[in-house]
Design a protein around this motif. Structure first.
Motif, short mmCIF file in Angstrom:
data_model
loop_
_atom_site.label_atom_id
_atom_site.label_comp_id
_atom_site.label_asym_id
_atom_site.label_seq_id
_atom_site.Cartn_x
_atom_site.Cartn_y
_atom_site.Cartn_z
N ARG A 106 16.32 -7.35 41.70
CA ARG A 106 17.41 -7.17 40.75
C ARG A 106 18.08 -5.84 41.04
NH1 ARG A 106 13.51 -6.81 37.24
NH2 ARG A 106 14.67 -5.15 36.18
N SER A 107 19.37 -5.75 40.74
CA SER A 107 20.12 -4.53 41.05
C SER A 107 19.91 -3.43 40.02
CB SER A 107 21.60 -4.83 41.18
OG SER A 107 22.11 -5.36 39.97
N ASP A 108 19.60 -3.77 38.78
CA ASP A 108 19.57 -2.76 37.73
C ASP A 108 18.48 -1.71 37.87
OD1 ASP A 108 17.43 -4.14 35.52
OD2 ASP A 108 18.61 -5.55 36.70
N PRO A 109 17.33 -2.00 38.52
CA PRO A 109 16.35 -0.91 38.67
C PRO A 109 16.76 0.18 39.67
CG PRO A 109 15.29 -3.05 38.82
CD PRO A 109 16.76 -3.28 38.93
N TYR A 110 17.71 -0.13 40.53
CA TYR A 110 18.09 0.83 41.55
C TYR A 110 18.90 1.97 40.94
CZ TYR A 110 16.29 -2.26 45.12
OH TYR A 110 15.46 -3.02 45.90
N ASP A 111 18.50 3.18 41.29
CA ASP A 111 19.05 4.37 40.65
C ASP A 111 20.31 4.89 41.33
OD1 ASP A 111 15.71 4.88 40.72
OD2 ASP A 111 16.71 4.90 38.76
N TYR A 112 20.41 4.71 42.61
CA TYR A 112 21.51 5.28 43.37
C TYR A 112 22.10 4.22 44.30
CZ TYR A 112 19.26 9.49 41.70
OH TYR A 112 18.69 10.45 40.90
N TRP A 113 23.43 4.29 44.45
CA TRP A 113 24.15 3.31 45.25
C TRP A 113 25.12 4.00 46.20
CZ3 TRP A 113 23.46 -2.01 44.92
CH2 TRP A 113 22.60 -2.45 43.90
N GLY A 114 25.25 3.42 47.39
CA GLY A 114 26.29 3.85 48.31
C GLY A 114 27.58 3.11 47.98
N GLN A 115 28.67 3.48 48.65
CA GLN A 115 29.98 2.94 48.32
C GLN A 115 30.22 1.57 48.92
OE1 GLN A 115 29.43 4.71 50.87
NE2 GLN A 115 30.82 4.08 52.48
N GLY A 116 29.42 1.14 49.86
CA GLY A 116 29.58 -0.18 50.44
C GLY A 116 30.38 -0.17 51.72
N THR A 117 30.08 -1.14 52.56
CA THR A 117 30.80 -1.35 53.81
C THR A 117 31.09 -2.84 53.93
OG1 THR A 117 30.77 -0.93 56.20
CG2 THR A 117 28.67 -1.51 55.18
N LEU A 118 32.31 -3.17 54.33
CA LEU A 118 32.77 -4.56 54.31
C LEU A 118 32.40 -5.28 55.60
CD1 LEU A 118 34.36 -6.72 52.76
CD2 LEU A 118 36.42 -5.87 53.89
N VAL A 119 31.80 -6.43 55.45
CA VAL A 119 31.48 -7.31 56.56
C VAL A 119 32.29 -8.60 56.40
CG1 VAL A 119 29.68 -8.71 57.65
CG2 VAL A 119 29.16 -6.38 56.87
N THR A 120 33.03 -8.94 57.44
CA THR A 120 33.83 -10.16 57.43
C THR A 120 33.44 -11.00 58.62
OG1 THR A 120 35.69 -8.99 56.39
CG2 THR A 120 36.15 -11.13 57.39
N VAL A 121 33.03 -12.23 58.37
CA VAL A 121 32.61 -13.13 59.43
C VAL A 121 33.61 -14.28 59.50
CG1 VAL A 121 30.75 -14.54 60.35
CG2 VAL A 121 30.22 -12.53 58.94
N SER A 122 34.26 -14.40 60.63
CA SER A 122 35.25 -15.45 60.81
C SER A 122 34.61 -16.68 61.44
CB SER A 122 36.40 -14.95 61.68
OG SER A 122 35.92 -14.64 62.98
#
Length: 123
Positions: A106-122
């Motif tokens: 689950r995501s809610d226990p995680y205390d810290y998050w990065g901003q994310g990186t986009l993956v696109t698969v064509s």
């Protein structure tokens, strides 16, 4: 701890990408690390997690056998090697840090998050 993920991009189906996440701040080895993803119009979902030492890993069924999570505590890095990518893997991928000993899906226990990186698969 501050997290920054990178390595996303555009790839054809069947291709590979390696995502990286660098941490700064508190002792990196204090944290269980996870990768999550969120596709447009969908909820965020767990992808993979790795224990503090790196000895234990856990994967979502949808990526098992295709993705590999690893960490290098000396470099404060966690990685997600993604092979045999599919169009349904298209999403914003984020790394997250959790002080729990267990790998949480689950995501809610995680205390810290990065901003994310986009993956696109064509296709």
């Amino acid at each position: 701890v501050q997290l920054q993920a990178f390595g996303g991009g555009l790839v054809q189906a069947g291709g590979s990408l390696r995502l990286s996440c660098v941490a700064s701040g508190r002792t990196f080895s204090d944290y269980t690390m996870g990768w999550f993803r969120q596709a447009p119009g969908k909820e965020r979902e767990f992808v993979a997690g790795i224990s503090r030492s790196g000895m234990r890993t856990y994967y979502a069924d949808s990526v098992k056998g295709r993705f590999t999570i690893a960490r290098d505590n000396a470099k404060n890095m966690v990685y997600l090697q993604m092979n045999n990518l599919r169009p349904e893997d298209t999403a914003l991928y984020s790394c997250a840090a959790d002080l729990n000993l267990s790998i949480m899906t689950r995501s809610d226990p995680y205390d810290y998050w990065g901003q994310g990186t986009l993956v696109t698969v064509s296709s």
